[in-house]
Write a protein that holds these residues in place. Sequence first.
Motif, mmCIF file in Angstrom:
data_model
loop_
_atom_site.group_PDB
_atom_site.id
_atom_site.type_symbol
_atom_site.label_atom_id
_atom_site.label_comp_id
_atom_site.label_asym_id
_atom_site.label_seq_id
_atom_site.Cartn_x
_atom_site.Cartn_y
_atom_site.Cartn_z
ATOM 1 N N ASP A 323 1.099 -1.075 0.198
ATOM 2 C CA ASP A 323 -0.377 0.146 -0.048
ATOM 3 C C ASP A 323 0.706 1.049 0.121
ATOM 4 O O ASP A 323 0.732 1.977 -0.651
ATOM 5 C CB ASP A 323 -0.061 0.246 0.941
ATOM 6 C CG ASP A 323 -2.169 -1.455 1.131
ATOM 7 O OD1 ASP A 323 -2.442 -1.714 -0.064
ATOM 8 O OD2 ASP A 323 -2.772 -1.290 2.477
ATOM 9 N N TRP A 326 1.967 1.787 -3.558
ATOM 10 C CA TRP A 326 1.969 2.153 -4.562
ATOM 11 C C TRP A 326 0.975 3.801 -4.795
ATOM 12 O O TRP A 326 0.645 3.751 -5.352
ATOM 13 C CB TRP A 326 0.020 1.279 -4.151
ATOM 14 C CG TRP A 326 -0.724 1.771 -5.208
ATOM 15 C CD1 TRP A 326 -2.139 1.888 -5.275
ATOM 16 C CD2 TRP A 326 -0.939 1.232 -6.282
ATOM 17 N NE1 TRP A 326 -2.884 1.860 -5.691
ATOM 18 C CE2 TRP A 326 -2.617 1.600 -6.836
ATOM 19 C CE3 TRP A 326 -0.320 0.219 -7.308
ATOM 20 C CZ2 TRP A 326 -2.759 1.220 -7.659
ATOM 21 C CZ3 TRP A 326 -0.313 0.429 -8.599
ATOM 22 C CH2 TRP A 326 -1.608 1.042 -8.858
ATOM 23 N N GLU A 331 1.818 3.896 -8.079
ATOM 24 C CA GLU A 331 0.555 3.414 -9.334
ATOM 25 C C GLU A 331 0.884 4.098 -10.566
ATOM 26 O O GLU A 331 0.916 3.914 -11.829
ATOM 27 C CB GLU A 331 -0.305 3.745 -8.838
ATOM 28 C CG GLU A 331 -1.751 4.036 -9.270
ATOM 29 C CD GLU A 331 -3.032 5.158 -8.779
ATOM 30 O OE1 GLU A 331 -4.528 4.652 -9.382
ATOM 31 O OE2 GLU A 331 -2.845 5.761 -8.086
ATOM 32 N N SER A 369 -4.329 -5.972 -2.114
ATOM 33 C CA SER A 369 -3.536 -6.361 -2.986
ATOM 34 C C SER A 369 -4.248 -6.439 -4.452
ATOM 35 O O SER A 369 -3.692 -6.869 -5.149
ATOM 36 C CB SER A 369 -2.098 -7.044 -2.827
ATOM 37 O OG SER A 369 -2.398 -8.331 -2.047
ATOM 38 N N ARG A 372 -6.569 -4.942 -6.636
ATOM 39 C CA ARG A 372 -6.002 -4.129 -7.172
ATOM 40 C C ARG A 372 -5.172 -4.422 -8.013
ATOM 41 O O ARG A 372 -5.130 -4.310 -8.821
ATOM 42 C CB ARG A 372 -4.604 -3.751 -6.531
ATOM 43 C CG ARG A 372 -3.814 -2.607 -6.832
ATOM 44 C CD ARG A 372 -2.799 -2.532 -6.037
ATOM 45 N NE ARG A 372 -2.900 -1.724 -4.468
ATOM 46 C CZ ARG A 372 -2.682 -1.477 -3.219
ATOM 47 N NH1 ARG A 372 -1.597 -2.188 -3.321
ATOM 48 N NH2 ARG A 372 -3.083 -0.962 -2.232
ATOM 49 N N ASP A 375 -8.932 -4.583 -10.567
ATOM 50 C CA ASP A 375 -8.726 -3.921 -10.624
ATOM 51 C C ASP A 375 -7.780 -4.049 -11.944
ATOM 52 O O ASP A 375 -8.169 -3.021 -13.582
ATOM 53 C CB ASP A 375 -8.290 -2.888 -9.584
ATOM 54 C CG ASP A 375 -10.129 -3.069 -8.804
ATOM 55 O OD1 ASP A 375 -11.250 -3.776 -9.291
ATOM 56 O OD2 ASP A 375 -9.751 -1.753 -8.201
ATOM 57 N N GLU A 376 -6.168 -3.820 -11.854
ATOM 58 C CA GLU A 376 -5.924 -3.570 -12.976
ATOM 59 C C GLU A 376 -5.594 -4.219 -13.923
ATOM 60 O O GLU A 376 -5.355 -4.158 -14.964
ATOM 61 C CB GLU A 376 -4.369 -2.997 -12.195
ATOM 62 C CG GLU A 376 -3.515 -2.418 -10.725
ATOM 63 C CD GLU A 376 -4.611 -0.968 -11.651
ATOM 64 O OE1 GLU A 376 -3.782 -0.525 -12.781
ATOM 65 O OE2 GLU A 376 -4.981 0.282 -10.821
#
Length: 403
Positions: A323, A326, A331, A369, A372, A375-376
């Motif tokens: 996190d 990120w 990101e 994670s 994440r 989503d990515e």
Amino acid sequence: MELTLLGTGAPGGLPRPDCPCAACATAVGAAARAATALLIDDALLLDLTPGPALAAARAGRTLAGVRQVLLSHPHNGPAVEVPPGLPAPGRAADGRELALLSGHRVRAIALDAPGTGYEVTGPDGERLLYLPPDAAPAGLADPVPARPGRPYDMVLLDVLGRPDALARLRAAGLVAPTTDVLAVHIDHTVPPGPELHRRLAAAGARTVADGRTLVVGEYHAVPDLPRRTLVLGGARSGKSLEAERRLAAFPEVLYVATGGRRAGDPEWAARVAAHRERRPGSWRTAETCDLEPLLADEGPPLLVDCLSLWLTDAMDTVGAWEDERWTDGGEHALRERMAALVAAVRATRRPLVAVSNEVGSGVVPATASGRRFRDELGRLNAAVAAECEHVLLVVAGQPLTLR
């Protein structure tokens, strides 16, 4: 030179008698196919099948002018009746050349399976190649060094059963982009309906219904091969097999494995071995996540399997799982890497088939994670799909065309 297809099916026909499978159940009307037989300029008959005179009559032709009947493969069923007035059927010895009174020249081609192929040259110089079921020309090694040859105007073969035969002919320069590739010997092992035509188009081939007459060498709309294809699917959906199938009829494919090597993991080693065993021997393999240089280079088609493992490596590199990292530039760094990959896909000039996992259809990962990554990957799939001419979703082994 005119070619009439008295049949386009496997030796047992389609549907097969007393077979309850889905392909046979839906092979009705125009989808039904008699055993493959070719009538060339009403003078040469390749393969004698049950009811040839009736099949010719249905196609608006006659067998009265046939001067030669040649067989291409062993016939294991009951004896086929030879219609009155038709020459006795025979098989030419490998390498033998026949000159017919009609002006046609026929050369027998040795195969890597029982049977004989035939190269037919018309009075005006047009050339076609006809191969029996489950056969490829002998002497075309795998892989074949590129060597120029005069391409055939038309090739008829078992495209889905022996895609490697088509790949070898392409590598030898005998099948060019202008060659009309026709699929024959179609059996109940192929998918019924539109899926048959979609798979053939991906191989640069087509099929027609029984009874059609075609002009060899005449221009027609060659199937439009997409430059970029994205194949999506869940775990064990058949997405990798579908991706490999789309390039099976092309030589010198570069298979790009993005998963890398996992030392000491027997399950992973077994997965890699299974993938490698089902790929053609002429394909090369590269284990890398550095995709942009490959996409920028000229060369044979690329098969990238898969983008989800590429994303895993990219998130490892930028520390996107944590996190703190990120929010502290991870990101932004990941989005830059994704944008560079998408730009490379957009700019590539070599054929590309990419595989990726379709995720996020209901199950919410328990960790930040995991969410994440989900989503990515969804963003990456959408961005790559936007740059691809063809997008497929494979569900339970059934490919669904999204674009």
